[in-house]
Design a protein around this motif. Structure first.
Motif, PDB file in Angstrom:
ATOM      1  N   ASP A   1       0.964  -1.080  -0.086  1.00 50.96           N
ATOM      2  CA  ASP A   1       0.037   0.073   0.046  1.00 50.96           C
ATOM      3  C   ASP A   1       0.779   1.254  -0.160  1.00 50.96           C
ATOM      4  OD1 ASP A   1      -2.063  -1.661   0.178  1.00 50.96           O
ATOM      5  OD2 ASP A   1      -2.791  -1.348   2.104  1.00 50.96           O
ATOM      6  N   ARG A   2       1.881   1.300   0.844  1.00 49.51           N
ATOM      7  CA  ARG A   2       2.677   2.409   0.904  1.00 49.51           C
ATOM      8  C   ARG A   2       3.567   2.706  -0.379  1.00 49.51           C
ATOM      9  NH1 ARG A   2       2.985   7.128   1.736  1.00 49.51           N
ATOM     10  NH2 ARG A   2       4.671   8.104   2.865  1.00 49.51           N
ATOM     11  N   VAL A   3       3.952   1.561  -0.905  1.00 47.73           N
ATOM     12  CA  VAL A   3       4.908   1.678  -1.970  1.00 47.73           C
ATOM     13  C   VAL A   3       3.980   2.325  -3.061  1.00 47.73           C
ATOM     14  CG1 VAL A   3       6.282   0.612  -4.013  1.00 47.73           C
ATOM     15  CG2 VAL A   3       6.622   0.035  -1.353  1.00 47.73           C
ATOM     16  N   GLY A   4       2.804   2.018  -3.296  1.00 49.49           N
ATOM     17  CA  GLY A   4       1.762   2.549  -4.237  1.00 49.49           C
ATOM     18  C   GLY A   4       1.536   3.940  -3.913  1.00 49.49           C
ATOM     19  N   GLU A   5       1.518   4.542  -2.620  1.00 48.30           N
ATOM     20  CA  GLU A   5       1.152   5.794  -2.338  1.00 48.30           C
ATOM     21  C   GLU A   5       2.466   6.392  -2.635  1.00 48.30           C
ATOM     22  OE1 GLU A   5      -1.372   5.020   1.434  1.00 48.30           O
ATOM     23  OE2 GLU A   5       0.360   5.940   1.773  1.00 48.30           O
ATOM     24  N   LEU A   6       3.535   6.152  -2.498  1.00 47.97           N
ATOM     25  CA  LEU A   6       4.732   6.912  -2.880  1.00 47.97           C
ATOM     26  C   LEU A   6       5.045   6.992  -4.153  1.00 47.97           C
ATOM     27  CD1 LEU A   6       7.361   5.085  -0.242  1.00 47.97           C
ATOM     28  CD2 LEU A   6       6.485   7.477  -0.223  1.00 47.97           C
TER      29      LEU A   6
ATOM     30  N   ALA B   1      12.836  13.580   0.966  1.00 50.15           N
ATOM     31  CA  ALA B   1      11.310  13.987   0.312  1.00 50.15           C
ATOM     32  C   ALA B   1      10.209  13.212   0.502  1.00 50.15           C
ATOM     33  CB  ALA B   1      11.700  14.325  -1.037  1.00 50.15           C
ATOM     34  N   TYR B   2      10.654  11.732   0.457  1.00 50.03           N
ATOM     35  CA  TYR B   2       9.791  10.628   0.569  1.00 50.03           C
ATOM     36  C   TYR B   2      10.096   9.534   1.554  1.00 50.03           C
ATOM     37  CZ  TYR B   2       8.886  12.926  -3.801  1.00 50.03           C
ATOM     38  OH  TYR B   2       8.688  13.817  -4.833  1.00 50.03           O
ATOM     39  N   VAL B   3       9.291   9.295   2.490  1.00 45.75           N
ATOM     40  CA  VAL B   3       9.671   8.308   3.457  1.00 45.75           C
ATOM     41  C   VAL B   3       8.384   7.174   3.669  1.00 45.75           C
ATOM     42  CG1 VAL B   3      10.027   7.819   5.950  1.00 45.75           C
ATOM     43  CG2 VAL B   3      11.210   9.735   5.002  1.00 45.75           C
TER      44      VAL B   3
ATOM     45  N   ALA C   1       2.697   7.102  -6.507  1.00 45.66           N
ATOM     46  CA  ALA C   1       1.603   7.972  -7.067  1.00 45.66           C
ATOM     47  C   ALA C   1       2.146   9.621  -6.869  1.00 45.66           C
ATOM     48  CB  ALA C   1       0.212   7.811  -6.333  1.00 45.66           C
ATOM     49  N   GLN C   2       2.613   9.600  -5.321  1.00 44.25           N
ATOM     50  CA  GLN C   2       3.363  11.097  -5.096  1.00 44.25           C
ATOM     51  C   GLN C   2       4.304  11.399  -6.074  1.00 44.25           C
ATOM     52  OE1 GLN C   2       4.002  10.888  -0.845  1.00 44.25           O
ATOM     53  NE2 GLN C   2       4.674  12.911  -0.870  1.00 44.25           N
ATOM     54  N   ILE C   3       5.344  10.540  -6.315  1.00 37.89           N
ATOM     55  CA  ILE C   3       6.483  10.775  -7.054  1.00 37.89           C
ATOM     56  C   ILE C   3       6.033  11.061  -8.605  1.00 37.89           C
ATOM     57  CG2 ILE C   3       8.485   9.718  -8.244  1.00 37.89           C
ATOM     58  CD1 ILE C   3       8.754   8.365  -5.534  1.00 37.89           C
ATOM     59  N   THR C   4       5.096  10.347  -9.032  1.00 37.92           N
ATOM     60  CA  THR C   4       4.447  10.590 -10.334  1.00 37.92           C
ATOM     61  C   THR C   4       3.912  11.934 -10.301  1.00 37.92           C
ATOM     62  OG1 THR C   4       3.855   8.245 -10.603  1.00 37.92           O
ATOM     63  CG2 THR C   4       2.746   9.861 -12.053  1.00 37.92           C
ATOM     64  N   ALA C   5       3.205  12.447  -9.409  1.00 41.99           N
ATOM     65  CA  ALA C   5       2.651  13.701  -9.344  1.00 41.99           C
ATOM     66  C   ALA C   5       3.638  14.934  -9.171  1.00 41.99           C
ATOM     67  CB  ALA C   5       1.608  13.912  -8.304  1.00 41.99           C
ATOM     68  N   ASP C   6       4.489  14.795  -8.511  1.00 43.21           N
ATOM     69  CA  ASP C   6       5.650  15.665  -8.240  1.00 43.21           C
ATOM     70  C   ASP C   6       6.723  15.616  -9.463  1.00 43.21           C
ATOM     71  OD1 ASP C   6       4.561  16.001  -5.865  1.00 43.21           O
ATOM     72  OD2 ASP C   6       6.290  15.062  -4.772  1.00 43.21           O
ATOM     73  N   TYR C   7       6.799  14.794 -10.200  1.00 43.58           N
ATOM     74  CA  TYR C   7       7.613  14.854 -11.326  1.00 43.58           C
ATOM     75  C   TYR C   7       7.075  14.737 -12.837  1.00 43.58           C
ATOM     76  CZ  TYR C   7      11.585  13.963  -7.936  1.00 43.58           C
ATOM     77  OH  TYR C   7      12.744  14.200  -7.178  1.00 43.58           O
ATOM     78  N   THR C   8       5.883  15.023 -12.863  1.00 48.68           N
ATOM     79  CA  THR C   8       5.170  14.760 -14.324  1.00 48.68           C
ATOM     80  C   THR C   8       5.902  15.483 -15.333  1.00 48.68           C
ATOM     81  OG1 THR C   8       3.153  15.033 -13.081  1.00 48.68           O
ATOM     82  CG2 THR C   8       3.056  14.790 -15.476  1.00 48.68           C
ATOM     83  N   ASP C   9       6.621  16.430 -15.202  1.00 47.61           N
ATOM     84  CA  ASP C   9       7.125  17.156 -16.279  1.00 47.61           C
ATOM     85  C   ASP C   9       8.546  16.761 -16.441  1.00 47.61           C
ATOM     86  OD1 ASP C   9       4.603  18.453 -16.717  1.00 47.61           O
ATOM     87  OD2 ASP C   9       5.292  20.066 -15.163  1.00 47.61           O
TER      88      ASP C   9
END
Ligand code: IMP
Ligand code: MG
Length: 178
Positions: free
Chosen positions: A17-22, A141-143, A24-32
């Protein structure tokens, strides 16, 4: 697996679950600007494999191997590069993928070492951070999880090169292995 493996500190479902959340967060932060993922061998290999598949971007992969411990369970504070990056990270966004932050000395060294190569940005995603032991100020940045200061194995983490293939993170309750 054997009698040296104690209670699960992070179970398989929580990890997933947590790896999935991380991811998704990385995907949003690095889209461009998809990052180069720099996995820290060997401990981060399973986390890196799962995290990368949770990131919906065309990321690139590289690995570094460092040694701060020998095979003992206590930190020495000395970091050696055993395998360096293959790619040139100049002007590229770099995301360091690390298994666990204990004293923080290994990661502080890696962050400095990579920053010195002139990347566009450098950030860190650490699956585990041990509570209260960091001796240096670290920018994480991500834990994934903050865990108690016990020695853990599994999901890539070892003692004396064993137990990396456990699916969950478990407390190690055996003797120190050298
Ligand atoms: P630090 O330099 O003290 O933060 O140590 C970080 C490195 O030591 C990690 O990347 C791991 O390879 C290893 N390490 C630290 N704590 C543990 C643990 O509980 N189990 C397995 N390896 C660990
Ligand atoms: Mg490591």
């Amino acid at each position: 697996m054997d009698e040296h493996i104690g209670r699960a500190v992070v179970g398989v479902d929580a990890l997933q679950d947590r790896v999935g959340e991380l991811g998704a967060q990385i995907t949003a932060d690095y889209t461009d600007d998809p990052p180069i993922l720099v996995g820290v061998l060997k401990g981060a290999f399973l986390f890196m494999a799962d995290l990368a598949r949770a990131i919906a971007l065309p990321v690139e992969f590289d690995f570094m191997a460092v040694s701060s411990y020998g095979s003992a369970t206590r930190t020495s504070g000395t970091v050696r590069i055993l395998k360096d990056l293959d790619v040139d990270v100049t002007d590229r966004p770099v995301l360091i993928v690390e298994d666990i932050v204990d004293s923080g000395l290994t990661l502080a060294y890696l962050q400095r070492n990579i920053a010195a190569r002139g990347p566009r940005s450098v950030a860190t995603c650490a699956l585990l951070v041990k509570d209260g032991l960091q001796r240096t100020e670290l920018d994480l940045a991500y834990v994934g999880f903050t865990i108690p200061p016990v020695f853990v194995v599994g999901y890539g983490l070892d003692v004396g090169e064993r137990y990396r293939n456990l699916s969950g993170i478990h407390e190690y309750v055996g003797p120190p292995r050298r």
